[in-house]
Design a protein around this motif. Structure first.
Motif, mmCIF file in Angstrom:
data_model
loop_
_atom_site.group_PDB
_atom_site.id
_atom_site.type_symbol
_atom_site.label_atom_id
_atom_site.label_comp_id
_atom_site.label_asym_id
_atom_site.label_seq_id
_atom_site.Cartn_x
_atom_site.Cartn_y
_atom_site.Cartn_z
ATOM 1 N N ALA A 44 35.015 8.091 41.018
ATOM 2 C CA ALA A 44 35.259 9.297 41.811
ATOM 3 C C ALA A 44 36.088 10.306 41.012
ATOM 4 C CB ALA A 44 35.975 8.942 43.113
ATOM 5 N N ILE A 45 37.120 9.815 40.313
ATOM 6 C CA ILE A 45 37.952 10.689 39.488
ATOM 7 C C ILE A 45 37.132 11.310 38.358
ATOM 8 C CG2 ILE A 45 39.853 10.726 37.830
ATOM 9 C CD1 ILE A 45 40.893 10.685 40.580
ATOM 10 N N LEU A 46 36.319 10.498 37.703
ATOM 11 C CA LEU A 46 35.493 10.991 36.599
ATOM 12 C C LEU A 46 34.511 12.060 37.068
ATOM 13 C CD1 LEU A 46 34.673 7.715 34.605
ATOM 14 C CD2 LEU A 46 35.946 9.688 33.775
ATOM 15 N N ILE A 47 33.864 11.816 38.204
ATOM 16 C CA ILE A 47 32.883 12.768 38.731
ATOM 17 C C ILE A 47 33.543 14.106 39.043
ATOM 18 C CG2 ILE A 47 31.350 13.269 40.688
ATOM 19 C CD1 ILE A 47 30.780 10.236 40.811
ATOM 20 N N THR A 48 34.670 14.045 39.749
ATOM 21 C CA THR A 48 35.331 15.292 40.146
ATOM 22 C C THR A 48 35.939 16.025 38.949
ATOM 23 O OG1 THR A 48 37.302 13.978 40.714
ATOM 24 C CG2 THR A 48 35.814 14.566 42.506
ATOM 25 N N MET A 49 36.390 15.279 37.932
ATOM 26 C CA MET A 49 36.922 15.918 36.731
ATOM 27 C C MET A 49 35.817 16.627 35.956
ATOM 28 S SD MET A 49 39.682 13.147 35.249
ATOM 29 C CE MET A 49 39.873 14.045 33.724
ATOM 30 N N ILE A 50 34.682 15.965 35.809
ATOM 31 C CA ILE A 50 33.562 16.543 35.045
ATOM 32 C C ILE A 50 32.995 17.768 35.760
ATOM 33 C CG2 ILE A 50 31.205 16.131 34.243
ATOM 34 C CD1 ILE A 50 32.042 13.202 33.755
ATOM 35 N N LEU A 51 32.782 17.640 37.065
ATOM 36 C CA LEU A 51 32.218 18.761 37.822
ATOM 37 C C LEU A 51 33.207 19.912 37.982
ATOM 38 C CD1 LEU A 51 30.207 16.894 40.609
ATOM 39 C CD2 LEU A 51 29.367 17.903 38.492
ATOM 40 N N GLY A 52 34.497 19.647 37.712
ATOM 41 C CA GLY A 52 35.489 20.698 37.787
ATOM 42 C C GLY A 52 35.579 21.544 36.527
ATOM 43 N N LEU A 53 34.857 21.141 35.472
ATOM 44 C CA LEU A 53 34.835 21.928 34.247
ATOM 45 C C LEU A 53 34.199 23.289 34.489
ATOM 46 C CD1 LEU A 53 33.733 19.154 31.709
ATOM 47 C CD2 LEU A 53 36.038 20.077 32.031
ATOM 48 N N ALA A 54 34.619 24.272 33.720
ATOM 49 C CA ALA A 54 34.162 25.656 33.922
ATOM 50 C C ALA A 54 32.642 25.778 33.869
ATOM 51 C CB ALA A 54 34.799 26.563 32.875
ATOM 52 N N ILE A 55 31.998 24.987 33.029
ATOM 53 C CA ILE A 55 30.547 25.075 32.875
ATOM 54 C C ILE A 55 29.800 24.727 34.155
ATOM 55 C CG2 ILE A 55 30.306 22.696 32.035
ATOM 56 C CD1 ILE A 55 28.129 23.704 30.156
ATOM 57 N N PHE A 56 30.417 23.906 35.019
ATOM 58 C CA PHE A 56 29.765 23.485 36.267
ATOM 59 C C PHE A 56 30.229 24.288 37.484
ATOM 60 C CE2 PHE A 56 29.681 19.534 33.671
ATOM 61 C CZ PHE A 56 28.302 19.392 33.583
ATOM 62 N N ARG A 57 31.297 25.068 37.332
ATOM 63 C CA ARG A 57 31.853 25.786 38.481
ATOM 64 C C ARG A 57 31.053 27.061 38.767
ATOM 65 N NH1 ARG A 57 37.114 24.832 36.375
ATOM 66 N NH2 ARG A 57 37.422 27.065 36.072
ATOM 67 N N LYS A 58 29.865 26.857 39.277
ATOM 68 C CA LYS A 58 28.983 27.962 39.641
ATOM 69 C C LYS A 58 28.346 27.662 40.994
ATOM 70 C CE LYS A 58 27.867 28.768 34.752
ATOM 71 N NZ LYS A 58 26.799 28.761 33.733
ATOM 72 N N GLY A 59 28.055 28.688 41.741
ATOM 73 C CA GLY A 59 27.402 28.509 43.032
ATOM 74 C C GLY A 59 28.196 27.636 43.969
ATOM 75 N N PHE A 60 27.596 26.523 44.399
ATOM 76 C CA PHE A 60 28.231 25.605 45.348
ATOM 77 C C PHE A 60 29.543 25.052 44.799
ATOM 78 C CE2 PHE A 60 28.881 21.229 46.844
ATOM 79 C CZ PHE A 60 28.975 21.451 48.212
ATOM 80 N N MET A 61 29.557 24.658 43.512
ATOM 81 C CA MET A 61 30.745 24.058 42.925
ATOM 82 C C MET A 61 31.888 25.069 42.818
ATOM 83 S SD MET A 61 29.825 21.056 42.760
ATOM 84 C CE MET A 61 31.446 20.578 42.242
ATOM 85 N N LYS A 62 31.573 26.323 42.637
ATOM 86 C CA LYS A 62 32.607 27.353 42.593
ATOM 87 C C LYS A 62 33.323 27.459 43.932
ATOM 88 C CE LYS A 62 33.382 32.189 41.347
ATOM 89 N NZ LYS A 62 32.739 33.453 40.894
ATOM 90 N N LYS A 63 32.542 27.286 45.016
ATOM 91 C CA LYS A 63 33.132 27.335 46.356
ATOM 92 C C LYS A 63 33.973 26.085 46.632
ATOM 93 C CE LYS A 63 29.208 30.076 47.980
ATOM 94 N NZ LYS A 63 27.977 30.080 48.805
ATOM 95 N N VAL A 64 33.514 24.943 46.106
ATOM 96 C CA VAL A 64 34.261 23.692 46.282
ATOM 97 C C VAL A 64 35.619 23.773 45.581
ATOM 98 C CG1 VAL A 64 34.333 21.242 45.664
ATOM 99 C CG2 VAL A 64 32.233 22.231 46.607
#
Length: 265
Positions: A44-64
């Motif tokens: 869970a920590i790994l998933i949230t850390m990876i998806l929190g990187l700037a490259i993934f923070r777009k659309g839905f993830m940006k809102k999260v």
């Protein structure tokens, strides 16, 4: 309306991460004669850390990962930990008489809580940390330290960033370390009871990593391992708070002033 909508996105994301992490489950990796247990919490920590990187923070993830959600998570993180105390009590109850016979040993291990200040603070100052070092070296950065730092300095301060950084690092790498060191020490001849007691350092993830690895090597003693580890964890969380406030904090304050004297603050 926007902050409320972002919060709904956060809840959906959390449920998805929990589902995926639990689906992965506990993964044991054999390394020679030792088995390293990777818990769902680590994934869970790994998933949230990876998806929190700037490259993934777009659309839905940006809102999260919106500022409102990040602030909310930092502010109310401590409340999520409270149900763990009830779980520890339930694990201790069946073995309470056996645990009481060695109660003084549980108290003695609280002296170790000062080690992070005595050893960690000089290193933190040496590598260039300043106020962040106060949060990072007050303890092992778990619930007690998180609560103290958040109340005294807030989590948005330098001290708060220090304790939060250690909290994440401890959850990820501390769990892996404990999963490795516990079975290694068991193979070296240390008793299961001693190792189970020493796994309760105040971190639920580290305790679970160590106890799960011990149980994997001695499944017939699962109840004893769980009870001793939970008792140690509960006592550390309770007595560790007083050790921190009355011993670690004054010691850290004295050492910090001594170490930063003549340096840029």
């Amino acid at each position: 309306m926007k902050p409320k909508l972002n919060f709904i996105y956060l809840l959906i994301f959390v449920l998805l991460v929990i589902t995926v992490s639990e689906w992965i489950g506990i993964q044991s990796i054999p390394v020679g004669s030792v088995r390293i247990s990777l818990l769902p919490l680590v994934f869970a920590i790994l998933i949230t850390m990876i998806l929190g990187l700037a490259i993934f923070r777009k659309g839905f993830m940006k809102k999260v990962y919106s500022k409102e959600n990040v602030d909310f998570a930092g502010k109310y993180l401590i409340f999520i930990m409270l149900p763990l105390m009830a779980r520890y009590g339930a694990d201790i109850a069946p073995k309470i008489h056996e645990i009481m016979q060695v109660g003084w040993v549980f108290i003695l291990q609280e002296i170790g809580n000062l080690g992070t200040v005595l050893l960690g603070l000089p290193v933190a100052i040496w590598i260039g940390l300043r106020r962040e070092a106060i949060g990072a070296t007050l303890g092992i950065g778990r619930e007690g330290e998180l609560a103290y730092i958040s109340e005294k300095y807030t989590l948005d301060s330098d001290e708060g960033r220090g304790v939060l950084s250690l909290y994440i690092i401890g959850t990820l790498f501390g769990t892996l370390f404990f999963s490795i060191i516990a079975p290694l020490m068991s193979a070296a001849g240390f008793s299961i009871e001693a190792l189970a007691m020493s796994s309760g350092v105040g971190s639920a993830s580290m305790m679970t990593g160590a106890s799960s690895a011990l149980i994997a090597g001695a499944p017939e003693r699962a109840d004893t391992i769980t009870a001793y580890a939970s008792a140690s964890q509960l006592l550390t969380s309770f007595l560790g708070t007083y050790t921190m406030v009355f011993l670690a904090v004054p010691l850290q304050r004295f050492m910090y002033k001594l170490l930063v004297r003549g340096r840029a603050k």
